[in-house]
Enzyme design. Structure first.
Site, short mmCIF file in Angstrom:
data_model
loop_
_atom_site.label_atom_id
_atom_site.label_comp_id
_atom_site.label_asym_id
_atom_site.label_seq_id
_atom_site.Cartn_x
_atom_site.Cartn_y
_atom_site.Cartn_z
N ASN A 45 34.04 44.89 32.44
CA ASN A 45 33.15 43.73 32.45
C ASN A 45 32.32 43.55 33.72
O ASN A 45 31.42 42.71 33.74
CB ASN A 45 33.99 42.45 32.24
CG ASN A 45 34.77 42.49 30.94
OD1 ASN A 45 34.23 42.83 29.89
ND2 ASN A 45 36.05 42.15 30.99
N GLU A 46 32.64 44.29 34.77
CA GLU A 46 31.94 44.09 36.04
C GLU A 46 31.24 45.34 36.56
O GLU A 46 30.76 45.36 37.69
CB GLU A 46 32.93 43.59 37.11
CG GLU A 46 33.47 42.20 36.85
CD GLU A 46 32.46 41.10 37.15
OE1 GLU A 46 31.38 41.41 37.70
OE2 GLU A 46 32.75 39.93 36.84
N ALA A 75 29.51 27.81 42.35
CA ALA A 75 29.85 26.40 42.57
C ALA A 75 30.05 25.76 41.20
O ALA A 75 29.19 25.02 40.70
CB ALA A 75 28.73 25.71 43.34
N GLY A 103 29.50 29.13 36.20
CA GLY A 103 29.47 28.38 37.44
C GLY A 103 28.66 28.99 38.55
O GLY A 103 28.75 28.56 39.71
N ASP A 339 48.35 38.91 56.86
CA ASP A 339 49.19 37.84 57.38
C ASP A 339 49.79 37.01 56.23
O ASP A 339 49.16 36.82 55.19
CB ASP A 339 48.37 36.93 58.29
CG ASP A 339 49.19 35.78 58.86
OD1 ASP A 339 50.05 36.06 59.72
OD2 ASP A 339 49.00 34.63 58.43
N GLU A 394 52.76 41.69 56.77
CA GLU A 394 53.62 40.81 57.56
C GLU A 394 54.46 40.03 56.55
O GLU A 394 54.01 39.04 55.99
CB GLU A 394 52.77 39.86 58.43
CG GLU A 394 53.60 39.07 59.43
CD GLU A 394 53.49 37.56 59.26
OE1 GLU A 394 54.03 36.84 60.11
OE2 GLU A 394 52.89 37.11 58.28
#
EC number: 2.4.1.18
Length: 649
Positions: A45-46, A75, A103, A339, A394
Site C-alpha cells: 500500500n505504500e 493533522a 487526515g 532509549d 537500553e
C-alpha cells in the site's frame, strides 16, 4: 534480495497454528505475525519500505527543482490548516492547505519571481491549525529540521536550506568487531560553565576519544529538546538537531571528522516517549491529544510526565521509521542506542515491577505487542537498508530474544546494555566491607547474559553521574578527591584504595562483562563531583554541567594515572580483541583469597581483590588454569594480564 522478511523456518509450525503450541510459542507467533502483517501492508500500500521510510521527502516542507515548495502535514483532528511566517508577513490564513484523505493536508507554493525560493533560508515559519473547537493554534511542523529558541522560552521553526550545505569528505568506517563506546554529551563537553558546541567537540574532544582508544561515540541529547535539564530525553522536535550547540552543518562536520578518525557515531534516539509540550512539541499538534499518542491515561507516562506513542497508528509508524532513516542518511549516523525500551515493551512500563527472570513476566497480555512490532520493524528497516548500522537496546527487564535475528523470532537488535553490572558495583561499594566482597556473585553478574545475545558492559554510565547519585570514583574516594589527588599531597589509604579499585573494576568489567564496552565521558579519569544541568533548583548554574578534562592533562594530579590506565586498557583490547572473542573461561573464583582468574582472547586475567593479602607462587593457592602454569606473584588489589605464551612456559 527480497524485501519482505522470509518466515523463519523455526516459526513455521507456529504460523500454521499448531494446536500443541506453548503459551510462550503463541506469543512469539503473535509478535512475528504482527510484524509480518505491517511489512506486507507497507509493500502493498505504500510503494515499499524504501519509499515509506523516506517520507521526510514529502512531509514538512520540501523544495521542488523549479524552486517551488511542497508542504504536507498529517493533522487528522484539524478543520483547516495554513502556513504562515516571515515569507507572508505572518498572515495566518493566506496560504491554506488542501485537505486529503486519511487526515493529510497539502500545499504547493510556486516559485517567486525569477525562480526565487518563496521561503528563504533562515526565515521563520509556523503551521496554523484551526481545531474542531474553533481554536487557532500556531504549531511547529513535526517534520521541522531546524528550530531555535525564540525571545521567550518557546522554540521557533526556521527554514534551513543553506546555499552551500556541508558535504561529507570521508568514507564511513567499517562496523567495528569490538565496540568500545565513549558516551558523550556535546553541551557539557568543556571545562567552561556554558553550553559547549559541536565545533568544540570536533576540535577538542574527538582527538581525546581517539587517543583513549575508543572506536565509537554515542551522542546524547542531539534530538531537539526544549528543556536542557531533561538530558535530551524530552524530545520536542524529532527531525531537528539541537540548535543550542550550533547549526546542523556543524553536527555533520563532527560526524564526518569522527569518521576520518575511524570512529563510529551512534545517536541516542528516544522513540519511547515525547515531551508533553504543545507550543513547540508534538503534543496536541492538531488540537487533539490522540494524533501521535494514545488518548487518556494510556497516552501519558506516570513517572516521566511525557506522552506515549500509539505504535499501532500507521502515520506514527511512518513518522518514527522515517525519523531513523533521516538521521542515518542526512547526518551519516552509524546507528542508534534506543532509549527506554523496557517502558515500550510493557503496558505497565516497568513501573513498580521487579523482574525476577520468570518467563511469565515476558509473555502475556501485559506485553505491548504493537510497540514490540515497531521495534522489529525499526531493526528490520535499518539492517536491510543499511547493513553496516548498529542498534543497541537500553532494556532493563531482560526480555528474551531482544538481540536475536527477526528470522529467529527475535527483535533484531545487535546489542543490549548489561544494566545489572553498574548496579552490582554500586551495591558492593555502598553496602559491603572490602573483606566481604563475594567473588562468585561478581562473576555471576558479569557473566549472566542470554546465550547468543551480545551485551555492552559498563561499570558506570551517565546515570551514575547525575545529581543524586555518585560515580565510582566519588563513591570510592569522596571528599578526599578535593584534597589528595595532587602528587604533592599525601598518598592516603583512601586515595590508594580508590585508584586501585577504580582500575580493577573497569578492567574486569571490560574483559568479562560483554561483547562491547561503554564509558561516560570524564569517568575514564575519575571525574570528580556529579552532573547537574542548570535549573531552578540550582539557580540555573552551569558549574556542574561541564567536564573538567584539564584534570587528566595536569601532570601534577593523580587523575592522569586513571586516564592512562583507561587508554592502555582500550589499546590492549584493540590489539587482542577480547570483546569479539568467545566469553571468558573461568579458572578461579576463590572466596577467602578474594581472587578471580579467567581466560579470554588468549590472555589470562588474574584479579586479587583482597584488601591486605598478597600472594607468592599463586598456583599453590588453587590456580588451575594450566597444569604447568607459571607461578605468579599477585600483590593486594592488583590485576595481572598475562599472555598464554607466558603462562605455559
Amino acid at each position: 534480495m527480497a524485501l519482505l522478511s522470509p518466515r523463519p523456518p523455526d516459526l513455521q509450525r507456529l504460523l500454521e497454528k499448531d494446536p500443541y503450541l506453548t503459551p510462550f510459542e503463541q506469543d512469539f507467533e503473535r509478535r512475528y505475525s504482527l510484524f509480518h502483517h505491517i511489512l506486507k501492508n507497507i509493500e502493498e500500500n505504500e510503494g515499499g519500505l524504501d519509499k515509506f521510510t523516506k517520507s521526510y521527502q514529502t512531509f514538512g516542507i520540501n523544495r521542488f527543482i523549479d524552486g517551488g515548495l511542497y508542504c504536507k502535514e498529517w493533522a487528522p483532528g484539524a478543520e483547516a490548516v495554513f502556513l504562515t511566517g516571515d515569507f507572508n508577513n505572518w498572515d495566518p490564513f493566506s496560504h491554506p492547505y488542501k485537505k486529503m484523505d486519511f487526515g493529510k493536508w497539502e500545499l504547493f507554493i510556486p516559485p517567486g519571481p525569477d525562480g526565487f525560493h518563496p521561503v528563504p533560508h533562515g526565515s521563520k515559519l509556523k503551521v496554523v491549525i484551526k481545531s474542531r473547537s474553533g481554536e487557532v493554534l500556531y504549531r511547529i511542523s513535526p517534520w521541522a529540521r531546524y528550530v531555535t529558541q525564540g525571545a521567550n522560552v518557546n522554540y521557533d521553526w526556521v527554514n534551513w536550506e543553506p546555499p552551500t550545505p556541508y558535504r561529507r569528505r570521508h568514507p564511513v568506517p567499517k562496523k567495528p568487531k569490538s565496540l568500545r563506546i565513549y558516551e558523550s554529551h556535546v553541551g557539557i563537553a568543556s571545562p567552561e560553565g556554558k553550553i559547549a558546541s559541536y565545533k568544540n567537540f570536533t576540535h577538542n574532544v574527538l582527538p581525546k576519544v581517539k587517543d583513549l582508544g575508543y572506536n565509537c561515540i554515542q551522542l546524547m541529547a542531539v534530538m531537539e529538546h526544549a528543556y536542557y535539564a531533561s538530558f535530551g530525553y524530552q524530545i520536542t522536535s524529532f527531525f531537528a538537531a539541537s540548535s543550542r550547540y550550533g547549526p546542523p552543518d556543524d553536527l555533520k562536520e563532527l560526524i564526518d571528522v569522527a569518521h576520518s578518525m575511524g570512529i563510529t557515531v551512534l545517536l541516542d534516539v528516544v522513540h519511547s516517549h515525547a515531551s508533553k509540550n504543545s507550543e513547540d512539541g508534538l503534543n496536541k499538534f492538531d488540537g487533539t491529544d490522540d494524533a501521535f499518542f494514545h488518548s487518556g491515561p494510556r497516552g501519558t507516562h506516570a513517572l516521566w510526565d511525557s506522552r506515549l506513542f500509539d505504535y499501532a497508528n500507521w502515520e506514527v509508524l511512518r513518522f518514527l521509521l522515517s525519523n531513523l532513516r533521516w538521521w542515518i542518511e542526512e547526518y551519516a549516523f552509524d546507528g542508534f542506542r534506543f532509549d527506554g525500551i523496557s517502558s515500550m515493551l510493557y503496558h505497565h512500563h516497568g513501573i513498580g515491577t521487579a523482574f525476577s527472570g520468570d518467563y511469565n513476566e515476558y509473555f502475556g497480555m501485559h506485553v505491548d505487542d504493537e510497540a514490540l512490532a515497531y521495534l522489529m520493524m525499526a531493526n528490520h528497516m535499518i539492517h536491510f537498508l543499511h547493513p553496516e548500522c548498529i542498534t543497541i537496546a537500553e532494556e532493563v527487564s531482560g526480555m528474551p530474544a531482544l538481540c536475536c535475528p527477526i528470522t529467529e523470532g527475535g527483535t533484531g537488535f545487535d546489542y543490549r546494555l548489561a544494566m545489572a553490572i553498574p548496579d552490582k558495583w554500586i551495591q558492593i561499594i555502598k553496602e559491603l566491607k572490602d573483606e566481604d566482597w563475594d567473588m562468585g556473585n561478581i562473576v555471576f553478574t558479569l557473566t549472566n547474559r542470554r546465550y547468543g545475545e551480545k551485551y555492552i558492559a559498563y561499570a558506570e554510565s551517565h546515570d551514575q553521574a547525575l545529581v543524586g547519585d555518585k560515580t565510582l570514583a566519588f563513591r570510592l574516594m569522596d571528599a578526599e578527591m578535593y584534597e589528595n589527588m595532587s602528587l604533592i599531597s599525601p598518598f592516603t589509604p583512601v586515595i590508594d584504595r580508590g585508584i586501585q579499585l577504580h582500575k580493577m573494576i573497569r578492567l574486569i568489567t571490560h574483559a568479562m562483562g560483554g561483547e562491547g564496552y561503554l564509558n561516560f565521558m570524564g569517568n575514564e579519569f575519575g571525574h570528580p563531583e556529579w552532573l547537574d544541568f542548570p535549573r531552578q533548583g540550582n539557580n540555573e548554574s552551569y558549574h556542574y554541567a561541564r567536564r573538567q578534562f584539564h584534570l587528566a592533562d595536569d601532570q601534577l594530579l593523580r587523575y592522569r594515572f586513571l586516564n592512562e590506565f583507561d587508554r592502555d586498557m582500550n589499546k590492549l583490547e584493540e590489539r587482542v580483541g577480547w570483546l569479539s572473542s568467545p566469553p571468558a573461561y573461568m579458572s578461579e573464583k576463590h572466596e577467602s583469597n578474594k581472587v578471580i582468574a579467567f581466560e579470554r582472547a588468549n590472555l589470562l586475567f588474574i584479579f586479587n581483590f583482597h584488601p591486605s593479602k598478597s600472594y607468592t607462587d599463586y598456583r599453590e593457592y588453587g590456580h588451575n588454569c594450566r597444569p604447568n602454569s607459571l607461578l605468579v606473584y599477585i600483590p593486594s588489589r592488583v590485576a595481572l594480564v598475562l599472555q598464554n605464551m607466558d603462562i605455559q612456559n
